[in-house]
Design a protein around this motif. Sequence first.
Motif, PDB file in Angstrom:
ATOM      1  N   ARG A   1       1.041  -1.107   0.080  1.00  0.00           N
ATOM      2  CA  ARG A   1      -0.074   0.112  -0.184  1.00  0.00           C
ATOM      3  C   ARG A   1       0.917   1.261   0.208  1.00  0.00           C
ATOM      4  O   ARG A   1       1.613   1.524   1.015  1.00  0.00           O
ATOM      5  CB  ARG A   1      -0.934   0.115   1.210  1.00  0.00           C
ATOM      6  CG  ARG A   1      -2.043  -1.226   1.188  1.00  0.00           C
ATOM      7  CD  ARG A   1      -3.039  -1.131   2.471  1.00  0.00           C
ATOM      8  NE  ARG A   1      -3.674   0.106   2.605  1.00  0.00           N
ATOM      9  CZ  ARG A   1      -4.867   0.305   1.884  1.00  0.00           C
ATOM     10  NH1 ARG A   1      -5.309  -0.780   1.084  1.00  0.00           N
ATOM     11  NH2 ARG A   1      -5.425   1.271   1.846  1.00  0.00           N
TER      12      ARG A   1
ATOM     13  N   GLU B   1      -8.163   4.847  -4.465  1.00  0.00           N
ATOM     14  CA  GLU B   1      -7.223   3.977  -4.570  1.00  0.00           C
ATOM     15  C   GLU B   1      -7.071   3.341  -5.897  1.00  0.00           C
ATOM     16  O   GLU B   1      -8.235   3.502  -6.759  1.00  0.00           O
ATOM     17  CB  GLU B   1      -7.965   2.594  -3.827  1.00  0.00           C
ATOM     18  CG  GLU B   1      -7.831   2.926  -2.427  1.00  0.00           C
ATOM     19  CD  GLU B   1      -7.826   1.506  -1.515  1.00  0.00           C
ATOM     20  OE1 GLU B   1      -8.550   0.559  -2.083  1.00  0.00           O
ATOM     21  OE2 GLU B   1      -8.184   1.975  -0.071  1.00  0.00           O
TER      22      GLU B   1
ATOM     23  N   GLU C   1      -5.218   0.019  -8.276  1.00  0.00           N
ATOM     24  CA  GLU C   1      -4.335  -1.178  -8.084  1.00  0.00           C
ATOM     25  C   GLU C   1      -3.710  -1.230  -9.441  1.00  0.00           C
ATOM     26  O   GLU C   1      -4.341  -1.254 -10.521  1.00  0.00           O
ATOM     27  CB  GLU C   1      -5.091  -2.287  -7.806  1.00  0.00           C
ATOM     28  CG  GLU C   1      -5.763  -2.191  -6.370  1.00  0.00           C
ATOM     29  CD  GLU C   1      -6.438  -3.633  -5.957  1.00  0.00           C
ATOM     30  OE1 GLU C   1      -6.326  -4.545  -6.963  1.00  0.00           O
ATOM     31  OE2 GLU C   1      -6.928  -3.648  -4.957  1.00  0.00           O
TER      32      GLU C   1
ATOM     33  N   THR D   1      -1.121  -0.797  -4.338  1.00  0.00           N
ATOM     34  CA  THR D   1      -2.262  -0.189  -4.302  1.00  0.00           C
ATOM     35  C   THR D   1      -1.968   1.420  -4.057  1.00  0.00           C
ATOM     36  O   THR D   1      -1.358   1.631  -3.079  1.00  0.00           O
ATOM     37  CB  THR D   1      -3.041  -0.664  -2.970  1.00  0.00           C
ATOM     38  OG1 THR D   1      -3.495  -2.264  -3.294  1.00  0.00           O
ATOM     39  CG2 THR D   1      -4.511   0.143  -2.913  1.00  0.00           C
TER      40      THR D   1
ATOM     41  N   LEU E   1      -2.430   5.022  -3.247  1.00  0.00           N
ATOM     42  CA  LEU E   1      -3.830   5.753  -2.434  1.00  0.00           C
ATOM     43  C   LEU E   1      -3.345   7.327  -2.526  1.00  0.00           C
ATOM     44  O   LEU E   1      -2.431   7.874  -2.123  1.00  0.00           O
ATOM     45  CB  LEU E   1      -3.648   5.409  -0.745  1.00  0.00           C
ATOM     46  CG  LEU E   1      -3.709   3.952  -0.624  1.00  0.00           C
ATOM     47  CD1 LEU E   1      -3.398   3.824   0.834  1.00  0.00           C
ATOM     48  CD2 LEU E   1      -5.085   3.414  -0.873  1.00  0.00           C
TER      49      LEU E   1
ATOM     50  N   ALA F   1      -4.423   6.764   6.510  1.00  0.00           N
ATOM     51  CA  ALA F   1      -3.782   6.102   5.190  1.00  0.00           C
ATOM     52  C   ALA F   1      -2.273   6.216   5.399  1.00  0.00           C
ATOM     53  O   ALA F   1      -1.556   5.469   5.326  1.00  0.00           O
ATOM     54  CB  ALA F   1      -4.327   6.594   3.864  1.00  0.00           C
TER      55      ALA F   1
END
Length: 351
Positions: A228, A266, A268, A277, A279, A302
């Motif tokens: 992430r 988001e 991917e 991923t 953000l 996040a």
Amino acid sequence: MKASETGSNDTIAAVATAVAPGEGSVAIVRISGPQAEPIGRRLFVPPGDQTWESHRVLYGHVVDPASGERVDEALLLLMRAPRSFTRETVVELHCHGGLVAVQRVLELVLAAGARRAQPGEFSQRAFLNGRLDLTRAEAIGEMITARSRRAAQLAMAGIDGGLQRRLTALRGRLLDQLAELEARVDFEEDLPPLDGAAVAAELATVRGELERLVAEARQGELLRQGLRVAIVGRPNVGKSSLLNLLSRRERAIVTDLPGTTRDLLESELVLEGVPLTLLDTAGIRDTGDRVEQLGIERSRAALAAADAVLLLFDLSAGWTAQDQALRDLVPPGAVLLVAGNKADAGGLPVG
């Protein structure tokens, strides 16, 4: 170990393929257990004189025994125990895909005496019946959920037993050293003195191999789960533009107005075999706008949970106190990449 020894005397069934409306031309209903073949014979009607043999495909129709209605045109594959995935007798009905046909076939199978399988129960039976060891069973789940080619290759190595073979070899080496030590305890007078240095060296080598396995497992976790990556920076620094560029589509709205991004977006993608991923966070600043404040709160959350942080700053404005404040918010364990943007706006490149 036989199926009767595991307590799996009932027959289970489930749709073994992904099911979605209008997606996929073929779906498979899998039946495993002692009643699998009788259920198949009750529901499946092959034309002509086709022989019910193990590991042979039959053509025919799935028929509702109550009404005689043909529910679907299908293929049937019979795999008698123990030559099957679960080491039980398995019947697979290869039906048309979609939602309606395969669900009707499954309903008939359940009405004929099978029980709906729990998630992962086919693999569980394969493990309990000695068809799979634990590492292979886990690798099957990893193969199904793989998000990249490298993750699938790693899972395939586990299915082939590579990890189990390495663990078995290391266990054997440790047992050899244990036998050396125990032999000296029981027969010290009949054996030459123990070579302590050799034992210590072998144990150190095995420990190094185990540490390498742990490191590979951590790397494999990244390949399976992905990273992430939070893109953070002051408002209007170009976070949404970067997200769109990396995603190769207009994922986020881009304007010249600060505070355009007010929610967490988001996207991917797979980069060099690693699932990411991305953000896109709202620009963190002091504001009286309640909606923007909520977006900033989500950005902070996040940022705290990210595996990696890409901190953008405006080259035309230089490094500011706000940029440093964002830098200080990055969690200690996260990977940080600082990048300058808007070089075409009059900023100077940085090293």
